[in-house]
Design a protein around this motif. Structure first.
Motif, mmCIF file in Angstrom:
data_model
loop_
_atom_site.group_PDB
_atom_site.id
_atom_site.type_symbol
_atom_site.label_atom_id
_atom_site.label_comp_id
_atom_site.label_asym_id
_atom_site.label_seq_id
_atom_site.Cartn_x
_atom_site.Cartn_y
_atom_site.Cartn_z
ATOM 1 N N GLU A 1 -23.638 -0.183 99.505
ATOM 2 C CA GLU A 1 -25.093 -0.367 99.573
ATOM 3 C C GLU A 1 -25.829 0.924 99.208
ATOM 4 O OE1 GLU A 1 -25.687 -1.827 103.508
ATOM 5 O OE2 GLU A 1 -25.374 -3.922 102.930
ATOM 6 N N ALA A 2 -25.341 2.051 99.718
ATOM 7 C CA ALA A 2 -25.979 3.329 99.388
ATOM 8 C C ALA A 2 -25.827 3.641 97.905
ATOM 9 C CB ALA A 2 -25.370 4.448 100.230
ATOM 10 N N LEU A 3 -24.637 3.392 97.358
ATOM 11 C CA LEU A 3 -24.415 3.635 95.931
ATOM 12 C C LEU A 3 -25.267 2.702 95.077
ATOM 13 C CD1 LEU A 3 -20.531 4.097 95.939
ATOM 14 C CD2 LEU A 3 -22.235 5.877 95.539
ATOM 15 N N ARG A 4 -25.400 1.473 95.506
ATOM 16 C CA ARG A 4 -26.210 0.505 94.768
ATOM 17 C C ARG A 4 -27.669 0.973 94.680
ATOM 18 N NH1 ARG A 4 -25.287 -5.512 94.551
ATOM 19 N NH2 ARG A 4 -27.175 -6.445 93.688
ATOM 20 N N ALA A 5 -28.187 1.455 95.797
ATOM 21 C CA ALA A 5 -29.575 1.926 95.802
ATOM 22 C C ALA A 5 -29.763 3.098 94.842
ATOM 23 C CB ALA A 5 -29.973 2.324 97.226
ATOM 24 N N GLN A 6 -28.801 4.019 94.823
ATOM 25 C CA GLN A 6 -28.882 5.166 93.916
ATOM 26 C C GLN A 6 -28.861 4.709 92.454
ATOM 27 O OE1 GLN A 6 -25.684 7.847 94.925
ATOM 28 N NE2 GLN A 6 -26.223 7.822 97.113
ATOM 29 N N LEU A 7 -27.980 3.764 92.147
ATOM 30 C CA LEU A 7 -27.829 3.308 90.766
ATOM 31 C C LEU A 7 -29.037 2.482 90.317
ATOM 32 C CD1 LEU A 7 -24.044 2.499 91.049
ATOM 33 C CD2 LEU A 7 -25.022 4.148 89.442
ATOM 34 N N GLU A 8 -29.577 1.671 91.221
ATOM 35 C CA GLU A 8 -30.782 0.916 90.877
ATOM 36 C C GLU A 8 -31.940 1.867 90.578
ATOM 37 O OE1 GLU A 8 -30.373 -3.403 93.090
ATOM 38 O OE2 GLU A 8 -31.036 -1.674 94.288
ATOM 39 N N ALA A 9 -32.020 2.945 91.324
ATOM 40 C CA ALA A 9 -33.077 3.927 91.084
ATOM 41 C C ALA A 9 -32.938 4.584 89.713
ATOM 42 C CB ALA A 9 -33.046 4.991 92.183
ATOM 43 N N ARG A 10 -31.716 4.554 89.181
ATOM 44 C CA ARG A 10 -31.483 5.143 87.863
ATOM 45 C C ARG A 10 -31.600 4.104 86.748
ATOM 46 N NH1 ARG A 10 -26.131 8.756 88.100
ATOM 47 N NH2 ARG A 10 -26.799 9.027 85.923
ATOM 48 N N GLY A 11 -31.977 2.891 87.084
ATOM 49 C CA GLY A 11 -32.221 1.882 86.064
ATOM 50 C C GLY A 11 -31.116 0.873 85.850
ATOM 51 N N TYR A 12 -30.051 0.910 86.650
ATOM 52 C CA TYR A 12 -28.968 -0.070 86.503
ATOM 53 C C TYR A 12 -29.378 -1.403 87.129
ATOM 54 C CZ TYR A 12 -25.706 3.437 84.755
ATOM 55 O OH TYR A 12 -25.093 4.382 83.981
ATOM 56 N N ARG A 13 -29.099 -2.480 86.432
ATOM 57 C CA ARG A 13 -29.422 -3.822 86.921
ATOM 58 C C ARG A 13 -28.154 -4.487 87.441
ATOM 59 N NH1 ARG A 13 -32.177 -7.128 82.303
ATOM 60 N NH2 ARG A 13 -32.526 -8.556 84.044
ATOM 61 N N PHE A 14 -28.263 -5.070 88.620
ATOM 62 C CA PHE A 14 -27.111 -5.725 89.241
ATOM 63 C C PHE A 14 -27.232 -7.235 89.076
ATOM 64 C CE2 PHE A 14 -26.776 -1.569 90.977
ATOM 65 C CZ PHE A 14 -25.456 -1.400 91.351
ATOM 66 N N SER B 1 -24.631 -9.293 90.341
ATOM 67 C CA SER B 1 -23.768 -9.932 91.334
ATOM 68 C C SER B 1 -24.105 -9.434 92.727
ATOM 69 C CB SER B 1 -22.295 -9.636 91.027
ATOM 70 O OG SER B 1 -21.947 -8.330 91.460
ATOM 71 N N GLN B 2 -23.500 -10.090 93.716
ATOM 72 C CA GLN B 2 -23.629 -9.670 95.114
ATOM 73 C C GLN B 2 -22.452 -8.800 95.547
ATOM 74 O OE1 GLN B 2 -23.706 -13.954 95.982
ATOM 75 N NE2 GLN B 2 -25.484 -13.549 97.269
ATOM 76 N N THR B 3 -21.568 -8.472 94.616
ATOM 77 C CA THR B 3 -20.319 -7.823 94.982
ATOM 78 C C THR B 3 -20.461 -6.319 95.162
ATOM 79 O OG1 THR B 3 -19.617 -7.362 92.718
ATOM 80 C CG2 THR B 3 -19.112 -9.549 93.594
ATOM 81 N N ASP B 4 -19.534 -5.754 95.916
ATOM 82 C CA ASP B 4 -19.402 -4.307 95.993
ATOM 83 C C ASP B 4 -18.765 -3.751 94.722
ATOM 84 O OD1 ASP B 4 -17.073 -5.658 96.676
ATOM 85 O OD2 ASP B 4 -16.355 -4.093 98.013
ATOM 86 N N THR B 5 -18.013 -4.596 94.011
ATOM 87 C CA THR B 5 -17.287 -4.161 92.820
ATOM 88 C C THR B 5 -18.213 -3.713 91.695
ATOM 89 O OG1 THR B 5 -15.465 -5.649 93.352
ATOM 90 C CG2 THR B 5 -15.626 -4.901 91.067
ATOM 91 N N GLU B 6 -19.312 -4.414 91.489
ATOM 92 C CA GLU B 6 -20.208 -4.074 90.385
ATOM 93 C C GLU B 6 -20.734 -2.644 90.518
ATOM 94 O OE1 GLU B 6 -24.009 -5.944 87.907
ATOM 95 O OE2 GLU B 6 -23.518 -6.735 89.900
ATOM 96 N N VAL B 7 -20.829 -2.168 91.754
ATOM 97 C CA VAL B 7 -21.248 -0.784 91.992
ATOM 98 C C VAL B 7 -20.308 0.192 91.284
ATOM 99 C CG1 VAL B 7 -21.370 1.002 93.771
ATOM 100 C CG2 VAL B 7 -22.437 -1.212 94.166
ATOM 101 N N ILE B 8 -18.993 -0.078 91.358
ATOM 102 C CA ILE B 8 -18.030 0.850 90.756
ATOM 103 C C ILE B 8 -18.186 0.861 89.239
ATOM 104 C CG2 ILE B 8 -15.636 1.624 90.802
ATOM 105 C CD1 ILE B 8 -15.085 -0.405 93.005
ATOM 106 N N ALA B 9 -18.394 -0.320 88.643
ATOM 107 C CA ALA B 9 -18.551 -0.382 87.185
ATOM 108 C C ALA B 9 -19.738 0.464 86.733
ATOM 109 C CB ALA B 9 -18.718 -1.831 86.747
#
Length: 624
Positions: A123-136, A138-146
């Protein structure tokens, strides 16, 4: 739980990926998918990453791939058991990263990734990546790693993966492709198994979560250690440790057997595996000509005489085998024994004793909760460890001081059967060894137990011959939604296992109780609509059990009793009796569980459920 296959080759590797998924499908079947690099074969030099995903079984994915004509020399594939996010195509692996704010056009993905495990800080990584413009998507934790790998990529996939895993908390086994490196695959593991397969031809090498996925493709296997990364390129591979240093890892020759073994005349793998139990027990006990510590490894003669108590850690069916062993260890060896659910053990304050033998029991040897519990016990100073396991190359075998390898063979059905009975055989041997060390086993008793164990396969054949009678019982269970299982003493865990089997594959709610506990609550549930199954061997508790059965009949309950021939329990109105071929003394649990396996199997068949792949479940639970 979840399965990964990947490859780098100069030939079309897609058929290998599909076959590997079919062999791993029992580990997760909520969805499946593959991703390939189309430039890797040279047919499409400008091609990029392409994927196919399905929320159906691997057979449907195979059809999809054939229709779309997907072919490549580099690819990754995955079959999923859902943790984060419901089973859906968006949540299916592989996951792509297109880059921050980039259009998601066909062929424009920059990273493709598959993952087993759970990322705790997603969740913390997702928030950081979304702030950088990455679009998610899926609901998975895996997409964060990609997306994380993409954000760290600067022209070298290995370096990007090394940097990414340094930010992950939790368990993972991953395989990653990048658009700019068509002949490269990078994998990493921590807390979830991953192996490297060294190819025989075409400069090819493989990655998988289980050697079984590569059976027939290669038998040269490298078992990656905790924190390892593997860099696979056409014609070469290298392994690096968690610090990024080159790591020497030995190549082992492993005769992996395909999980897609022929069913023969059987309808399901579970039925086949139930009927394989006589052979599995014979194989597990092969070579046991005497009761000696060496049965458990070369260190056992020194280690086992130091033992003052036993702690058994396991989950699910393996936990119930440990519960049976507690009765044996305390009654026969006179060794105090505790049995703990592995997923609970390390989260409570316990009192360690360095003279404890910590026994971890697992079919796969990779069960995440049990591995974590084992490591916790070792961290507390309890270093005398033994695993009872069906996989000689598993993490538990590698990490424990002692081991007994059951020889059940590949168990494909999610509901465990032959793994359970072979675990019991191994635990009984442990009991006898500790009894002998403690002076509690005479030469005459040792001979008698050895004779009884050698007779087990034949005795089991006689029990399996009861199948027609069990089928008749199952017809009564088909319309039911609840069932109660009863046992006393060493047969109470057998009742627990029987209830577990019924609920796992027929979806009938089933509970098990010590029969003496009926009047302390469960008797309120008993009506003619709730069948009550009782395990009734002719042992010291038989008369007590008969009284408990009368309590059920007095309330209108319908009884289904597995009785030894000389128990004088007769069939009558509301009482259905199957007579076991013979009383088997201390080893009776191994025989009595088999009709309960058959009851669950035939009830599930009649209810039309997916016996081998029950809903919401999967084999080899490698997440906590």
């Amino acid at each position: 739980m979840c399965g990964i296959v990947g490859a780098v080759s100069s030939r079309d590797i897609v058929p290998v990926l599909i076959l590997g998924l079919q062999r791993l499908e029992y580990r997760g079947y909520d969805s499946c998918g593959l991703a390939v690099h189309e430039a890797s074969l040279g047919a499409r030099p400008g091609g990029g990453l392409r994927r196919a995903r399905s929320t159906h079984r691997v057979a449907e994915l195979q059809h999809q791939v054939q229709v779309e004509g997907i072919a490549a020399g580099t690819g990754i594939a995955h079959t999923r058991w859902a943790t984060h996010g419901a089973p859906s195509e968006d949540n299916a692996h592989p996951h792509f990263s297109f880059g921050p704010g980039a259009p998601e056009a066909e062929g424009s993905a920059r990273v493709a990734l598959v993952h087993n495990g759970i990322i705790e800080n997603h969740e913390a990584l997702r928030a950081q990546l979304e702030a950088r413009g990455y679009r998610f998507r899926s609901q998975t934790d895996t997409e964060v790693i990609a997306h994380l790998v993409d954000s760290l990529y600067e022209g070298d996939l290995l370096q990007a993966v090394q940097a990414a895993v340094g930010q992950l908390r939790g368990a993972y086994a991953i395989a990653v492709l990048h658009r700019d490196e068509p002949h490269r695959l990078v994998g990493a593991r921590s807390g979830s198994p991953l192996i490297l397969g060294v190819g025989r031809e075409a400069g090819e090498h493989f990655i998988a979560s289980d050697a079984m996925a590569l059976a027939g493709v290669t038998d040269k296997i490298v078992y990656l250690e905790e924190g390892d990364l593997v860099d696979i390129q056409l014609g070469r591979w290298r392994v690096y440790d968690r610090e990024g240093s080159f790591a020497e890892r030995s190549v082992k020759t492993v005769q992996a057997h395909s999980g897609a073994a022929e069913l023969g005349g059987y309808r399901h793998y579970m039925q086949k595996e139930i009927f394989e139990q006589p052979r599995a027990l014979a194989d597990t006990l092969e070579g046991v000509t005497g009761i000696t510590p060496e049965l458990f490894g070369p260190q056992a003669p020194v280690l086992l005489p130091q033992i003052e108590r036993v702690l058994i850690l396991a989950c699910g069916t393996s936990y119930y085998s440990g519960c049976v062993a507690k009765y044996w260890l305390e009654a026969i060896a006179r060794v105090p024994c505790e049995v703990e659910v592995a997923s609970e053990y390390r989260y409570r304050e316990s009192v360690p004793n360095p003279k404890t033998l910590v026994v971890v029991v697992s079919q796969s040897g990779e069960t995440a909760d049990t591995l974590a519990a084992q490591r916790h016990a070792q961290a507390l100073g309890m270093t005398h460890t033994l695993t009872i396991c069906n996989v000689a190359t598993s993490a538990m075998v590698r990490e424990c001081a002692l081991a007994y390898i059951t020889r059940a063979g590949v168990e494909v059905g999610v509901a465990s059967t032959k793994a359970f009975t072979t675990q019991l055989a191994a635990l009984f041997l442990l009991t006898l060894v500790l009894a002998k060390i403690n002076g509690r086993l005479s030469a005459e008793q040792e001979r008698a137990h050895l004779v009884a164990m050698r007779h087990l396969p034949l005795a089991l054949q006689s029990v399996l011959a009861l199948e027609p009678q069990v089928i008749a019982w199952s017809e009564d269970f088909v319309p039911k939604e609840h069932a109660l299982f009863l046992g006393r003493g060493v047969h109470y865990p057998v009742a627990l296992e029987g209830a577990l089997k019924l609920k796992e594959i027929s979806y009938i709610h089933a509970e098990a109780y010590p029969a003496g506990e009926l009047k302390h609550g469960p008797l309120a549930l008993v009506t003619s609509a709730m069948p009550v199954v009782a395990v009734a061997p002719n042992d010291a508790l038989l008369e007590k059990l008969k009284s408990n059965l009368q309590e059920v009949r007095a309330r209108g309950g319908v009884l289904y009793v597995l009785a030894d021939a000389d128990t004088r329990i007769e069939s009558s109105e509301g009482v259905h009796v199957i007579r076991m071929p013979e009383h088997y003394g201390a080893l009776s649990p191994i025989l009595h569980v088999v009709p309960l396996q058959l009851l669950a199997y035939h009830t599930a068949c009649a209810r039309g459920t997916d016996v081998d792949k029950p809903r919401n479940l999967a084999k080899s639970v490698t997440v906590e």
